[in-house]
Design a protein around this motif. Structure first.
Motif, PDB file in Angstrom:
ATOM      1  N   PRO A  95       0.801  -1.238   0.000  1.00 25.87           N
ATOM      2  CA  PRO A  95       0.000   0.000   0.000  1.00 25.87           C
ATOM      3  C   PRO A  95       0.823   1.273   0.000  1.00 25.87           C
ATOM      4  O   PRO A  95       0.335   2.325  -0.413  1.00 25.87           O
ATOM      5  CB  PRO A  95      -0.837  -0.121   1.284  1.00 25.87           C
ATOM      6  N   ARG A  96       2.099   1.186   0.446  1.00 26.36           N
ATOM      7  CA  ARG A  96       2.923   2.405   0.420  1.00 26.36           C
ATOM      8  C   ARG A  96       3.350   2.767  -0.998  1.00 26.36           C
ATOM      9  O   ARG A  96       3.800   3.888  -1.250  1.00 26.36           O
ATOM     10  CB  ARG A  96       4.138   2.226   1.321  1.00 26.36           C
ATOM     11  N   LEU A  97       3.188   1.840  -1.934  1.00 27.32           N
ATOM     12  CA  LEU A  97       3.423   2.127  -3.346  1.00 27.32           C
ATOM     13  C   LEU A  97       2.096   2.269  -4.098  1.00 27.32           C
ATOM     14  O   LEU A  97       1.898   3.220  -4.855  1.00 27.32           O
ATOM     15  CB  LEU A  97       4.260   1.014  -3.984  1.00 27.32           C
ATOM     16  N   PHE A  98       1.204   1.308  -3.867  1.00 29.36           N
ATOM     17  CA  PHE A  98      -0.034   1.289  -4.644  1.00 29.36           C
ATOM     18  C   PHE A  98      -0.973   2.433  -4.281  1.00 29.36           C
ATOM     19  O   PHE A  98      -1.572   3.065  -5.163  1.00 29.36           O
ATOM     20  CB  PHE A  98      -0.750  -0.050  -4.462  1.00 29.36           C
ATOM     21  N   THR A  99      -1.134   2.719  -3.004  1.00 29.89           N
ATOM     22  CA  THR A  99      -2.125   3.724  -2.596  1.00 29.89           C
ATOM     23  C   THR A  99      -1.813   5.115  -3.166  1.00 29.89           C
ATOM     24  O   THR A  99      -2.716   5.783  -3.688  1.00 29.89           O
ATOM     25  CB  THR A  99      -2.256   3.774  -1.065  1.00 29.89           C
ATOM     26  N   PRO A 100      -0.559   5.605  -3.112  1.00 28.04           N
ATOM     27  CA  PRO A 100      -0.290   6.901  -3.764  1.00 28.04           C
ATOM     28  C   PRO A 100      -0.552   6.871  -5.269  1.00 28.04           C
ATOM     29  O   PRO A 100      -1.073   7.847  -5.826  1.00 28.04           O
ATOM     30  CB  PRO A 100       1.191   7.143  -3.468  1.00 28.04           C
ATOM     31  N   ALA A 101      -0.194   5.745  -5.931  1.00 25.97           N
ATOM     32  CA  ALA A 101      -0.444   5.648  -7.371  1.00 25.97           C
ATOM     33  C   ALA A 101      -1.938   5.707  -7.666  1.00 25.97           C
ATOM     34  O   ALA A 101      -2.378   6.387  -8.602  1.00 25.97           O
ATOM     35  CB  ALA A 101       0.171   4.367  -7.917  1.00 25.97           C
ATOM     36  N   GLN A 102      -2.736   5.003  -6.866  1.00 27.52           N
ATOM     37  CA  GLN A 102      -4.186   5.022  -7.039  1.00 27.52           C
ATOM     38  C   GLN A 102      -4.752   6.415  -6.776  1.00 27.52           C
ATOM     39  O   GLN A 102      -5.647   6.893  -7.487  1.00 27.52           O
ATOM     40  CB  GLN A 102      -4.825   4.020  -6.077  1.00 27.52           C
ATOM     41  N   GLN A 103      -4.190   7.095  -5.786  1.00 19.31           N
ATOM     42  CA  GLN A 103      -4.630   8.451  -5.460  1.00 19.31           C
ATOM     43  C   GLN A 103      -4.355   9.409  -6.622  1.00 19.31           C
ATOM     44  O   GLN A 103      -5.155  10.293  -6.926  1.00 19.31           O
ATOM     45  CB  GLN A 103      -3.903   8.927  -4.203  1.00 19.31           C
ATOM     46  N   ILE A 104      -3.211   9.233  -7.274  1.00 20.40           N
ATOM     47  CA  ILE A 104      -2.815  10.117  -8.375  1.00 20.40           C
ATOM     48  C   ILE A 104      -3.623   9.835  -9.641  1.00 20.40           C
ATOM     49  O   ILE A 104      -4.084  10.754 -10.326  1.00 20.40           O
ATOM     50  CB  ILE A 104      -1.309   9.970  -8.656  1.00 20.40           C
ATOM     51  N   LEU A 105      -3.832   8.550  -9.960  1.00 19.62           N
ATOM     52  CA  LEU A 105      -4.417   8.176 -11.250  1.00 19.62           C
ATOM     53  C   LEU A 105      -5.917   7.868 -11.183  1.00 19.62           C
ATOM     54  O   LEU A 105      -6.596   7.918 -12.207  1.00 19.62           O
ATOM     55  CB  LEU A 105      -3.656   6.986 -11.831  1.00 19.62           C
TER      56      LEU A 105
END
Length: 257
Positions: free
Chosen positions: A75-85
């Motif tokens: 989640p420390r990688l996926f969650t920011p990516a999901q938030q951005i895209l």
């Protein structure tokens, strides 16, 4: 983990964001400990330096190692990516880039979307590169160099370079780099092991060779919207994965499971 409004603004402005200390030393040491076995397994996704024969980049690690399979859903990688895209994302590429002390070679000036467009037929420059520093990255051991804000200036002409290193790369010419650097400058992305680095698909970047006595190893995950997936298959799966299953985040302690 959610990015703040200030962090999102910085990413939009500069094209990259440095997040120190996102992974612990224990996490990093565990990830790093898997690399010697992966580098020695004879897989064609281990690409060696032309001069030294040392591994330059090792790809598709999540398909070869259970720990890296969990890292790509962290989640420390996926969650920011999901938030951005803000849409379902698939795993486009997974790798570790290595610059061995004294012999780690250059990555030429480029932006990732040139390769994604030309080689894989990706329609739009939406993919995000998410890095984890597996060793301290300093000014001396081959850090990434960015031209901040270059992602806002459109797609620059790029040509395929198959001779400079052992890895073919769509590169940007010297005249364009000179113009961009005079306008926006150059910065290096440095930080302690465990640092996370996020940057956009059209951000122009490079990294110099490593002349120092310290290795430099960086994990890289590229996530791309499923709606923006590849339209042609010209490269091996380990260079652009064909599984479009959307990523789902695992628990935050997934590396310890």
């Amino acid at each position: 983990m959610q990015l703040s409004a200030a962090q999102l603004s910085e990413l939009r402005r500069s094209g990259f964001l440095i997040l120190p200390g996102l992974f612990s030393e224990t996490d990093v040491e565990l990830l790093h400990s898997r690399l010697p076995t992966l580098f020695a397994d004879g897989d064609p996704s281990n690409i060696e330096e032309r001069s030294s024969g040392q591994v330059r980049t090792s790809m598709g690690l999540h398909l070869r190692d259970d720990l890296y399979a969990r890292l790509v859903q962290h989640p420390r990688l996926f969650t920011p990516a999901q938030q951005i895209l803000c849409e379902p994302l698939y795993i486009q590429q997974v790798k570790v880039n290595v610059k061995v002390a004294f012999s780690g070679e250059v990555w030429q000036w480029h932006y990732d979307f040139a390769t994604h467009r030309e080689e894989d037929g990706v329609p739009r420059p939406l993919a995000l590169n998410l890095h984890v520093f597996l060793e301290d990255v300093t000014e001396f051991n081959g850090p990434l160099w960015f031209i901040p804000g270059s992602h806002l200036l459109g797609e620059h002409p790029a040509s395929l370079d198959t001779s400079t290193t052992s890895y073919p790369l769509w590169v940007v010419d010297d005249t364009t780099i000179t113009d961009l650097a005079r306008r926006n400058g150059i910065v290096s992305a440095i930080g302690r092991k465990g640092t996370v680095l996020i940057f956009h698909d059209t951000l122009v970047h490079a990294s110099p060779n490593n002349m120092s006595p310290w290795d430099r190893t960086i994990f890289s995950l590229i996530l791309n919207p499923v709606s923006n997936a590849y339209t042609k298959i010209a490269r091996p799966d380990y260079k652009h994965h064909r599984d479009l299953t959307p990523v789902v985040a695992l628990p935050d302690d997934c590396l310890a499971v």
